[in-house]
Write a protein that holds these residues in place. Structure first.
Motif, PDB file in Angstrom:
ATOM      1  N   ALA A 158      16.328  27.178   4.681  1.00 18.17           N
ATOM      2  CA  ALA A 158      15.958  28.518   4.211  1.00 18.17           C
ATOM      3  C   ALA A 158      16.374  28.736   2.767  1.00 18.17           C
ATOM      4  O   ALA A 158      15.650  29.385   1.990  1.00 18.17           O
ATOM      5  CB  ALA A 158      16.598  29.574   5.110  1.00 18.17           C
ATOM      6  N   MET A 159      17.529  28.204   2.379  1.00 20.37           N
ATOM      7  CA  MET A 159      18.016  28.385   1.005  1.00 20.37           C
ATOM      8  C   MET A 159      17.106  27.711  -0.006  1.00 20.37           C
ATOM      9  O   MET A 159      16.894  28.221  -1.110  1.00 20.37           O
ATOM     10  CB  MET A 159      19.442  27.841   0.886  1.00 20.37           C
ATOM     11  CG  MET A 159      20.479  28.660   1.627  1.00 20.37           C
ATOM     12  SD  MET A 159      22.162  28.077   1.324  1.00 20.37           S
ATOM     13  CE  MET A 159      22.160  26.544   2.280  1.00 20.37           C
ATOM     14  N   LEU A 238      29.431  24.437   7.240  1.00 19.35           N
ATOM     15  CA  LEU A 238      30.389  24.585   6.135  1.00 19.35           C
ATOM     16  C   LEU A 238      29.732  24.222   4.810  1.00 19.35           C
ATOM     17  O   LEU A 238      29.915  24.907   3.794  1.00 19.35           O
ATOM     18  CB  LEU A 238      31.618  23.711   6.384  1.00 19.35           C
ATOM     19  CG  LEU A 238      32.522  24.119   7.552  1.00 19.35           C
ATOM     20  CD1 LEU A 238      33.668  23.116   7.712  1.00 19.35           C
ATOM     21  CD2 LEU A 238      33.087  25.524   7.334  1.00 19.35           C
ATOM     22  N   VAL A 239      28.955  23.140   4.816  1.00 18.93           N
ATOM     23  CA  VAL A 239      28.225  22.742   3.606  1.00 18.93           C
ATOM     24  C   VAL A 239      27.229  23.831   3.225  1.00 18.93           C
ATOM     25  O   VAL A 239      27.072  24.156   2.034  1.00 18.93           O
ATOM     26  CB  VAL A 239      27.497  21.399   3.832  1.00 18.93           C
ATOM     27  CG1 VAL A 239      26.580  21.077   2.647  1.00 18.93           C
ATOM     28  CG2 VAL A 239      28.501  20.273   4.035  1.00 18.93           C
ATOM     29  N   ASP A 240      26.557  24.391   4.215  1.00 16.31           N
ATOM     30  CA  ASP A 240      25.603  25.477   3.954  1.00 16.31           C
ATOM     31  C   ASP A 240      26.274  26.635   3.218  1.00 16.31           C
ATOM     32  O   ASP A 240      25.712  27.179   2.240  1.00 16.31           O
ATOM     33  CB  ASP A 240      25.027  26.000   5.280  1.00 16.31           C
ATOM     34  CG  ASP A 240      24.059  25.029   5.922  1.00 16.31           C
ATOM     35  OD1 ASP A 240      23.613  24.096   5.242  1.00 16.31           O
ATOM     36  OD2 ASP A 240      23.766  25.199   7.127  1.00 16.31           O
ATOM     37  N   TYR A 241      27.441  27.019   3.678  1.00 17.34           N
ATOM     38  CA  TYR A 241      28.127  28.166   3.082  1.00 17.34           C
ATOM     39  C   TYR A 241      28.606  27.858   1.658  1.00 17.34           C
ATOM     40  O   TYR A 241      28.593  28.746   0.794  1.00 17.34           O
ATOM     41  CB  TYR A 241      29.296  28.609   3.964  1.00 17.34           C
ATOM     42  CG  TYR A 241      28.877  29.573   5.047  1.00 17.34           C
ATOM     43  CD1 TYR A 241      29.032  30.946   4.904  1.00 17.34           C
ATOM     44  CD2 TYR A 241      28.276  29.114   6.221  1.00 17.34           C
ATOM     45  CE1 TYR A 241      28.634  31.832   5.886  1.00 17.34           C
ATOM     46  CE2 TYR A 241      27.865  29.986   7.215  1.00 17.34           C
ATOM     47  CZ  TYR A 241      28.050  31.346   7.035  1.00 17.34           C
ATOM     48  OH  TYR A 241      27.626  32.227   8.017  1.00 17.34           O
ATOM     49  N   LYS A 245      27.149  30.041  -1.492  1.00 12.65           N
ATOM     50  CA  LYS A 245      27.997  30.766  -2.439  1.00 12.65           C
ATOM     51  C   LYS A 245      27.598  30.479  -3.882  1.00 12.65           C
ATOM     52  O   LYS A 245      27.710  31.337  -4.762  1.00 12.65           O
ATOM     53  CB  LYS A 245      29.465  30.406  -2.209  1.00 12.65           C
ATOM     54  CG  LYS A 245      30.053  30.983  -0.931  1.00 12.65           C
ATOM     55  CD  LYS A 245      29.991  32.508  -0.946  1.00 12.65           C
ATOM     56  CE  LYS A 245      30.610  33.095   0.326  1.00 12.65           C
ATOM     57  NZ  LYS A 245      30.513  34.583   0.327  1.00 12.65           N
ATOM     58  N   LYS A 246      27.112  29.260  -4.125  1.00 13.01           N
ATOM     59  CA  LYS A 246      26.708  28.893  -5.476  1.00 13.01           C
ATOM     60  C   LYS A 246      25.297  29.382  -5.811  1.00 13.01           C
ATOM     61  O   LYS A 246      24.981  29.613  -6.983  1.00 13.01           O
ATOM     62  CB  LYS A 246      26.774  27.371  -5.641  1.00 13.01           C
ATOM     63  CG  LYS A 246      28.190  26.802  -5.543  1.00 13.01           C
ATOM     64  CD  LYS A 246      28.182  25.295  -5.763  1.00 13.01           C
ATOM     65  CE  LYS A 246      29.613  24.740  -5.712  1.00 13.01           C
ATOM     66  NZ  LYS A 246      29.653  23.268  -5.954  1.00 13.01           N
ATOM     67  N   ASP A 250      20.850  33.469  -7.244  1.00 11.08           N
ATOM     68  CA  ASP A 250      19.520  32.928  -7.538  1.00 11.08           C
ATOM     69  C   ASP A 250      18.573  33.135  -6.367  1.00 11.08           C
ATOM     70  O   ASP A 250      17.393  33.430  -6.560  1.00 11.08           O
ATOM     71  CB  ASP A 250      19.622  31.434  -7.856  1.00 11.08           C
ATOM     72  CG  ASP A 250      20.377  31.184  -9.154  1.00 11.08           C
ATOM     73  OD1 ASP A 250      20.290  32.040 -10.061  1.00 11.08           O
ATOM     74  OD2 ASP A 250      21.039  30.138  -9.264  1.00 11.08           O
ATOM     75  N   ILE A 251      19.092  32.981  -5.140  1.00  4.41           N
ATOM     76  CA  ILE A 251      18.253  33.173  -3.942  1.00  4.41           C
ATOM     77  C   ILE A 251      17.732  34.604  -3.892  1.00  4.41           C
ATOM     78  O   ILE A 251      16.537  34.852  -3.682  1.00  4.41           O
ATOM     79  CB  ILE A 251      19.042  32.848  -2.662  1.00  4.41           C
ATOM     80  CG1 ILE A 251      19.312  31.357  -2.570  1.00  4.41           C
ATOM     81  CG2 ILE A 251      18.278  33.330  -1.427  1.00  4.41           C
ATOM     82  CD1 ILE A 251      20.217  30.956  -1.422  1.00  4.41           C
TER      83      ILE A 251
END
Length: 255
Positions: A158-159, A238-241, A245-246, A250-251
């Motif tokens: 989704a990101m 965890l990687v998704d979060y 955050k970065k 932009d999203i």
């Protein structure tokens, strides 16, 4: 996280599928009933499909449906969650929504469909005289593991779909390939050893095989492999979060 918003979105999502039709919610029972009967009758009885080592005419039909039901819930959750930010951009623009929680309404909606379909499947099995075991009590655990994995993948895609719209088509295509790399319509044991070694890397092999263990072979699934799937899914979340955050600003801008 706004739980009331997530629940309301899940409720609307499920109801709106059949809005405008005369039977409305009843269709959520009719569709799975017809599909299950088709698979059970055509593949189990009319085509005479048999599972290795099993004599029951319903063996292959049960095997097929037992794999299709969880796969459908998993695939629908991931593919639909991958576009959730775009589809709900009007809501995101109006109110401050916790984006990581947004895919959860799809998880809930697909869970309702899964439960309805599963209940119909169990009823058909009982009517057909197929024996059931107490291992059915393990299904909520299996479903939780697969949907944690589905959420992790759906949130991840989704990101990036926000920035690369064609990615949603790639995801849909990938799931068609993934389906045939998962032992749903065929039995894993009949595959050549080199192919089996490749498929061992497929996380959904553990999930689908666990459902087959419960419904077809009536034995306890291998939770060692399932635990690896759960750990991997948790790590992906965890990687998704970290990525979110970065990219959050932009999203929201691209939406």
């Amino acid at each position: 996280m706004n739980f009331s918003l997530i629940l309301e979105l899940a409720k609307r999502d499920f109801i709106e599928r059949y809005s405008g039709s005369a039977l409305g919610f009843v269709w959520s029972f009719i569709y799975p009933l017809i599909n299950i009967l088709i698979y059970m009758v055509i593949f189990g009885s009319l085509m005479g499909a048999r599972l290795p080592g099993m004599t029951s005419i319903w063996g292959y039909g049960v095997y097929l449906v037992a794999g299709l039901i969880p796969w459908t819930a998993f695939a629908n959750t991931v593919t639909r969650a991958s576009t959730v930010f775009l589809e709900k951009k009007n809501i995101i623009a109006k109110i401050h929504v916790d984006l990581p929680s947004l895919p959860l309404f799809i998880v809930i909606s697909e869970t309702i469909t899964f439960v309805v379909t599963l209940v119909i499947f169990l009823a058909i099995l009982l009517i057909s005289g197929v024996s059931l075991s107490w291992y059915l009590a393990l299904i909520p655990v299996l479903y939780l593991i697969q949907q944690v994995f589905a959420y992790a993948l759906g949130f991840f895609f989704a990101m990036f779909v926000v920035f690369l719209r064609d990615l949603k088509e790639v995801v849909a295509l990938a799931f068609q390939i993934w389906f045939w790399m998962t032992p749903i319509v065929y039995v894993f044991d009949i595959l050549p050893a080199p192919v089996q070694n490749i498929l061992y890397w497929n996380p959904m092999l553990a999930v689908v095989s666990a459902y087959h263990d419960i419904f077809v072979y009536q034995r306890i699934p291998s939770f060692g492999f399932l635990l690896m799937v759960l750990i991997g899914s948790s790590a992906l979340i965890l990687v998704d979060y970290v990525i979110f955050k970065k990219l959050e600003k932009d999203i929201r801008d691209f939406i």
